[in-house]
Design an enzyme around this catalytic site. Sequence first.
Site, mmCIF file in Angstrom:
data_model
loop_
_atom_site.group_PDB
_atom_site.id
_atom_site.type_symbol
_atom_site.label_atom_id
_atom_site.label_comp_id
_atom_site.label_asym_id
_atom_site.label_seq_id
_atom_site.Cartn_x
_atom_site.Cartn_y
_atom_site.Cartn_z
ATOM 1 N N ASP A 1 42.694 4.582 8.642
ATOM 2 C CA ASP A 1 41.373 4.426 9.246
ATOM 3 C C ASP A 1 40.781 5.788 9.606
ATOM 4 O O ASP A 1 41.502 6.781 9.766
ATOM 5 C CB ASP A 1 41.439 3.537 10.492
ATOM 6 N N GLU B 1 44.857 3.749 13.926
ATOM 7 C CA GLU B 1 45.301 4.837 14.797
ATOM 8 C C GLU B 1 44.188 5.391 15.668
ATOM 9 O O GLU B 1 44.401 5.725 16.826
ATOM 10 C CB GLU B 1 45.886 5.976 13.945
HETATM 11 ZN ZN LIG Z 1 44.409 11.172 12.547
#
Ligand SMILES: [Zn+2]
Length: 390
Positions: free
Chosen positions: A93, A153
């Site tokens: 992401d 994340e």
């Molecule tokens: Zn990163």
Amino acid sequence: MTRGAEAEEAVCRWLAEREGEMLALLEEVVNIDSGSYDKAGVDAVGERFARFFADHGIPTSWRRGDTYGDALRAELASPGSNLKPVLLMGHRDTVFPKGEAGRRPFKIVDGRAYGPGVADMKGGLVVNAFVLAALAAQDAAPGPVVALMTGDEEIGSPFSRSIIEEEAAAARAAFNGEPGRASGNIVSGRKGGIFLLLEVFGKAAHSGANFADGASAIGELAHKIVALHALTELEAGITVNVGTVRGGQSVNTTAPFAEAEVDLRYVTPQQRAALVAAVERIVATSTVPGTHARFATRGDFLPLVASPESERMMATYKAAAADSGLAVDGEFTGGCSDAGFSAAVGTPTLCGLGPVGGKAHSPEEYMEVASLVPRAQALARAVLRCEAGR
Ligand SMILES: [Zn+2]
């Protein structure tokens, strides 16, 4: 199976011949929008890597989630080895909105690659994938190697955290492919961070006619902001930042509601406990009568704390990097990553092993093209030496 120095040379030669392929894969995945909340996009990036692994004979499996990107796991098995796997971590992401890749697609100018997530951390994913492929092609891994590619994340890994902890607990070492520092260094320590949403409730009243009937949530939030910012202790590595505020109803109404997003950073688990307790006190204490407040945790990153094992790992990596033509040192950063989760379960962890880059989370984000192959070679050498117990 090839072993030792011979295996390293074969693997590094294989990687050296593949810069073009690495850049082609990087271009493809950078040009797929994959913001943390864009599940379809994050999963499309995963599908591309799953295809890459399939093309290189490396089996993959998925852990599916409803809301955020699925977790992709590729494992290079090592039949006959009783070693625990080495774990290569990374996230698919980015922090960018849908349409960003169309507005500024992948490009290379003067040796630097640009595009959303090119360094943070699609470059690192490409490195991890090619290291696995190189080890597979040369049949060189003396033990199992797992690549885990997660999808959330940048928002604190709400879906992937438990998967990362599970994989890390089963691993002998974890290498996280976040971007290398602009200096070329890797990351040996990171702060922990907590994102909070603070909500303050007051009472609306006409601020001309019935002022005394009201209770200003904005007035209360102002007191809380000052108290929260006063928790900052720069030398100790503790910072508190109220990053956004919002509230009120109209200019002539005492504010019935106000809210703020707060970012807490700390270095050690002990500091975390004291900091959270102090925030709880501030939230529970009202200065403006008739107001009350509450907070919710929106993200929780654990710190990456160095251990004797991770320091040995750092020495191994530095030597591996030197043999790949790179001068590398460890660096501490206030930025958080998934490396905190793997380190917290007791698995020695190094972070920032991806290609060298800078200006992450901004339109100027770049990756040094010339660092792609040597960083992959350094990681491959480190994995081989780590598995061989060197
Ligand atoms: Zn990163």
